[in-house]
Design a protein around this motif. Structure first.
Motif, PDB file in Angstrom:
ATOM      1  N   VAL A 225      44.359 -33.453  10.947  1.00 36.17           N
ATOM      2  CA  VAL A 225      44.685 -34.484  10.086  1.00 36.17           C
ATOM      3  C   VAL A 225      43.579 -35.337   9.131  1.00 36.17           C
ATOM      4  O   VAL A 225      43.796 -35.665   8.134  1.00 36.17           O
ATOM      5  N   MET A 226      42.410 -35.026  10.102  1.00 36.93           N
ATOM      6  CA  MET A 226      41.030 -35.633   9.398  1.00 36.93           C
ATOM      7  C   MET A 226      40.949 -35.554   7.958  1.00 36.93           C
ATOM      8  O   MET A 226      40.772 -34.282   7.760  1.00 36.93           O
ATOM      9  N   PRO A 227      40.556 -36.355   7.043  1.00 35.36           N
ATOM     10  CA  PRO A 227      40.246 -35.856   5.643  1.00 35.36           C
ATOM     11  C   PRO A 227      38.729 -35.700   5.657  1.00 35.36           C
ATOM     12  O   PRO A 227      37.972 -36.808   5.519  1.00 35.36           O
ATOM     13  N   TYR A 228      38.186 -34.546   5.933  1.00 36.52           N
ATOM     14  CA  TYR A 228      36.772 -34.108   6.123  1.00 36.52           C
ATOM     15  C   TYR A 228      36.293 -34.428   4.606  1.00 36.52           C
ATOM     16  O   TYR A 228      34.973 -34.714   4.682  1.00 36.52           O
ATOM     17  N   GLY A 229      36.740 -34.250   3.561  1.00 37.57           N
ATOM     18  CA  GLY A 229      36.133 -34.447   2.129  1.00 37.57           C
ATOM     19  C   GLY A 229      35.801 -35.808   1.925  1.00 37.57           C
ATOM     20  O   GLY A 229      34.764 -36.058   1.389  1.00 37.57           O
ATOM     21  N   GLU A 230      36.563 -36.835   2.693  1.00 42.09           N
ATOM     22  CA  GLU A 230      36.255 -37.976   2.506  1.00 42.09           C
ATOM     23  C   GLU A 230      35.165 -38.757   3.480  1.00 42.09           C
ATOM     24  O   GLU A 230      34.286 -39.298   3.343  1.00 42.09           O
ATOM     25  N   LEU A 231      35.415 -38.196   4.904  1.00 40.73           N
ATOM     26  CA  LEU A 231      34.715 -38.727   5.998  1.00 40.73           C
ATOM     27  C   LEU A 231      33.282 -37.798   6.224  1.00 40.73           C
ATOM     28  O   LEU A 231      32.590 -38.428   6.698  1.00 40.73           O
ATOM     29  N   GLY A 232      33.284 -36.582   5.604  1.00 38.49           N
ATOM     30  CA  GLY A 232      32.244 -35.766   6.176  1.00 38.49           C
ATOM     31  C   GLY A 232      32.568 -34.889   7.521  1.00 38.49           C
ATOM     32  O   GLY A 232      33.707 -35.363   8.088  1.00 38.49           O
ATOM     33  N   VAL A 233      31.744 -33.956   7.734  1.00 39.23           N
ATOM     34  CA  VAL A 233      31.931 -33.123   9.163  1.00 39.23           C
ATOM     35  C   VAL A 233      31.709 -34.269  10.245  1.00 39.23           C
ATOM     36  O   VAL A 233      32.512 -34.310  11.303  1.00 39.23           O
ATOM     37  N   LEU A 234      30.802 -34.829  10.388  1.00 40.21           N
ATOM     38  CA  LEU A 234      30.178 -35.902  11.239  1.00 40.21           C
ATOM     39  C   LEU A 234      31.345 -37.026  11.403  1.00 40.21           C
ATOM     40  O   LEU A 234      31.786 -37.317  12.699  1.00 40.21           O
TER      41      LEU A 234
END
Length: 393
Positions: free
Chosen positions: A109-118
């Motif tokens: 579910v996490m938006p990695y493009g907005e939050l980044g991998v970390l």
């Protein structure tokens, strides 16, 4: 706006009807949970997840209130977590498997493009902790539903402020579904959400909180997140490693009723989410969350050492060295009758004395034995008839 009102009413009524029907099914199948002093049906979570998914899915399908890709993934992942919880209600599922399932769903579910991998990995960890903080509240009638309704409404407002319309609609529908469930789940509960409903509601609420506050300044993001989940985190801290140490159990031990417990915990949740919502709206500074943190710390401290901290029965203190072991209670003495003549052996149990006949009244003729009665009738010429017939003659 109109669809939001119609969707909330539909979710409330649909969940209430499903909960009533699933209560009968759970009782027939024996799917119950032991809550003193009774057994309560355990399929309420299916009603909550089904009502939320059906109403939100109809809005997405008809394009009247589309959820969007992010809220759509959140709903699908929440249904998958609910299925894992349903399996845990019917079979034994280790806690490690449940944590891994929730973590996998959060990672999708996490938006990695907005939050980044970390940032995405941090969001997964926060989602897992927040999910099981809400799961920890499902140990008393009506507590999880009440806290869930308050939190979902607050998150709906937060999502609307961030122009996340799909998430705002999903939170509104979830709040209405939990309110409909409370028609059957308020104290004394006729049905409980079980692990299915607790995982579904906790996962959707925790994931939405992370998604709404992701990408903000670290201070305001952490302050709002903590305030929104403060009650669940306090309960999780109290119950860590101590069976029976949940907040509801401790309030029960100090004398509160079931409905009183629901009111107190619901009021605490309302205070916490109000602080989080006001921080999001900019009406309060992020430092206001320290008041919430201080209240949580005080509750945990009092819960650990206060009057409601005792869990279970007190164990007896060990005897000092060199003292004699305690004597076993003496056996109850049984009074035996004296042995009659001709008994088999002195050690054999004595026969009971025959019961004495009742004394005859004055002037009454003593009863004759049957053989003597027949001989007297034959000698006197009386007809040999039964006693009942002789009375009739």
């Amino acid at each position: 706006m109109l669809y939001g009102i119609v969707a909330a009413i539909a979710a409330l009524l649909l969940t209430a009807v499903l909960a009533a029907l699933l209560r009968m099914v759970a009782l027939r199948l024996g799917v119950v949970e032991r809550r003193k002093p009774r057994a309560v049906p355990l399929l309420g979570g299916v009603a909550v997840a089904g009502g939320t998914a059906l109403v939100a899915g109809v809005g997405q399908w008809t394009a009247v209130a589309p959820l969007g890709s992010q809220a759509g993934r959140l709903l699908v992942a929440g249904v998958a977590v609910a299925l894992l919880g349903l399996v845990a209600d019917l079979r034994v599922v280790p806690p490690v498997v449940q944590v891994a399932g929730v973590g996998l769903a959060a990672a999708l579910v996490m938006p990695y493009g907005e939050l980044g991998v970390l940032g995405g990995m941090s969001g997964v960890a926060l989602t897992v902790v927040g999910t099981f903080a809400f799961v920890s509240l499902d140990h008393a009638d009506g507590v999880l539903g009440t806290v869930g309704v308050v939190t979902a409404f607050a998150l709906s407002g937060c999502a609307a402020m961030e122009v996340m319309d799909g998430t705002a609609v999903l939170m509104s529908v979830l709040a209405a579904a939990l309110a409909g469930f409370l028609m059957q789940g308020r104290p004394p509960a006729r049905i409980v959400p079980g692990r299915c409903g607790a995982l579904f509601a906790g996962f959707v609420l925790a994931s939405a909180a992370v998604l709404v506050h992701g990408g903000r300044e670290t201070g305001s993001e952490g302050a709002a997140l903590f305030s929104l989940t403060a009650v669940g985190l306090a309960d999780l801290a109290l119950a860590a490693g101590r069976p029976g140490g949940h907040l509801a159990h401790r309030l029960r031990r100090i004398g509160l009723t079931r409905r009183g417990i629901t009111v107190v915990i619901g009021a605490a949740a309302f205070a916490g989410v109000s602080v989080g919502l006001l921080i999001d709206l900019g009406r309060l500074d992020a430092g206001a969350a320290w008041w919430v943190a201080g209240a949580v710390a005080l509750v945990v401290l009092v819960g650990r050492v206060g009057p409601g901290a005792r869990v279970g029965r007190s164990q007896p203190s060990p005897a000092p060295k060199g003292s004699a072991p305690p004597r076993a209670p003496a056996a109850r003495r049984v009074r035996a009758f004296p042995a009659s003549k001709g008994s088999a052996s002195p050690g054999a149990p004595a026969a009971r004395r025959p019961a004495r006949p009742l004394p005859a009244s004055r002037g009454a003729v003593p009863p004759r034995p049957p053989a003597a009665r027949r001989a007297h009738a034959h000698a006197s010429g009386e007809p040999n008839v039964p006693r009942s017939d002789a009375r009739c003659v």
